[in-house]
Design an enzyme around this catalytic site. Sequence first.
Site, mmCIF file in Angstrom:
data_model
loop_
_atom_site.group_PDB
_atom_site.id
_atom_site.type_symbol
_atom_site.label_atom_id
_atom_site.label_comp_id
_atom_site.label_asym_id
_atom_site.label_seq_id
_atom_site.Cartn_x
_atom_site.Cartn_y
_atom_site.Cartn_z
ATOM 1 N N PHE A 112 0.820 -1.225 0.000
ATOM 2 C CA PHE A 112 0.000 0.000 0.000
ATOM 3 C C PHE A 112 0.850 1.270 0.000
ATOM 4 O O PHE A 112 0.339 2.342 -0.317
ATOM 5 C CB PHE A 112 -0.963 -0.007 1.191
ATOM 6 N N LYS A 113 2.126 1.152 0.359
ATOM 7 C CA LYS A 113 2.950 2.359 0.419
ATOM 8 C C LYS A 113 3.049 3.059 -0.941
ATOM 9 O O LYS A 113 3.273 4.258 -0.997
ATOM 10 C CB LYS A 113 4.328 2.038 0.978
ATOM 11 N N ASP A 114 2.852 2.311 -2.023
ATOM 12 C CA ASP A 114 2.842 2.935 -3.352
ATOM 13 C C ASP A 114 1.753 4.010 -3.468
ATOM 14 O O ASP A 114 1.926 4.974 -4.225
ATOM 15 C CB ASP A 114 2.570 1.892 -4.443
#
Length: 471
Positions: A112-114
């Site tokens: 999810f960091k993208d």
Amino acid sequence: MNYLSTRGHPDRKRFCEILLEGLAPDGGLYLPEQYPQIDTAMLAKWRKLPYAELAFEILSLYIDDIPPADLKAICAKTYTAEVFGTDEIVPLRELEDGVYLEALSNGPTLAFKDMAMQLLGNLFEYELARRGAELNILGATSGDTGSAAEYAMRGKKGVRVFMTSPDGRMSPFQQAQMFSLQDANIHNIAITGVFDDCQDIVKAVSNDLAFKRKYRIGTVNSINWARLLAQVVYYFAGYFQATASNDKPVSFTVPSGNFGNVCAGHVARMMGLPIHTLVVATNENDVLDEFFRTGVYRVRGAVDTHETSSPSMDISKASNFERFVFDLVGRDPARLRKLFVDDLGLNGSFDLSADPAFAQAAGRFGFRSGRSTHADRLATIRDTDKRFATLVDPHTADGLKAAREQLTPGVPMVVLETALPIKFAATLVEALGEEPARPKKFEGIEALPKRVVKLPADAEAVKAYIAEHCD
Ligand SMILES: *Cc1c(COP(=O)(O)O)cnc(C)c1O
């Protein structure tokens, strides 16, 4: 919109001033002076919008020093089906009656960091060009953050990334993801040592103020406000997909480490999004679960910080937690400083159990929590595969377990999927006896040429490398 420091520094800043900064000068974290409030007309309009336009609407409430047309173009360039795999960007799927998974992990590095980092890359490039400036990002990673940062910054003008990682200690998949990047502005540095050595090097370099200034060293860590803000958007997108109208409450469960992801949920709720409950899911590193159960926040030492099978949640303290506590104590910087500077500095813990504010964490702010063990993780992965023919990664499994303990009849529960199972194949194999399927674009990456230098665990060696590669 002006931003203040949780620790009471008198200065007020605009968005682009804090974009490239980490901590406030007094060691506090930046927050907006107030949370913009949404109304029913806004929700009605936003429900129909594609993700990139929704992002623009929400970001506009917090960013008034980038011309709207430019901000809109940045959002449109960031949130595309090409980068995130679908038109919905964060598609929701129902797992069982009332329990949903929101897919946040279909970006370039499958975590999810993208969602935030891709926006940050474009914002950095924009702002640096506007200032005619350059930035050298120095980081330490054991996996998810470093690769998300590299994929966000690759090929961006004005930015170089120097990412340290412990040599040979990341999974072969994670190593391949990072080291196969051939972009000239991405520098992988494998340090002979462990993750803590990498972090110590980053600290040592950042503490050399003359070097830091000369080589314009910056970071992209999870306390960056722009990252948090980008994450607010998918709470709205998840809400719209889980409901048919804007008067229905929805709950979210968030696999948590540094409290950045769930803090974005808190911000969405403070803006007026009808969020019923925010469930903080932890693994054996249960600093946050302990706080929400007891009112005691107790930072862990190295010996009490466990290496688990959901490693991106292995934290000893939660670096964004100060933002929530600031709201919890009525935005009183003196009280905040007593907790985070005096009590944490002196005892490594603070205790709000007898404070009326603590009751508000669950009451006014809607927080609950849960904790999982390795055995729970394996059981959840097996159960989800067997009953729903769906593979979940170990972090998302921690979320599912905590979510099931906090269901409210009639209220949809959205669990945030924070990574894809292929990133943590070893645990999937342990649970199911087989490797998860690999997305096409990652087939055979282990065999690609690698671009990485090996350096000793020595800050001077890293400084010399940086100096040599900045011209
Ligand atoms: C970073 C990360 C988390 C923790 O998120 P925070 O914002 O630090 O709470 C959870 N799961 C995965 C897969 C991550 O990469």
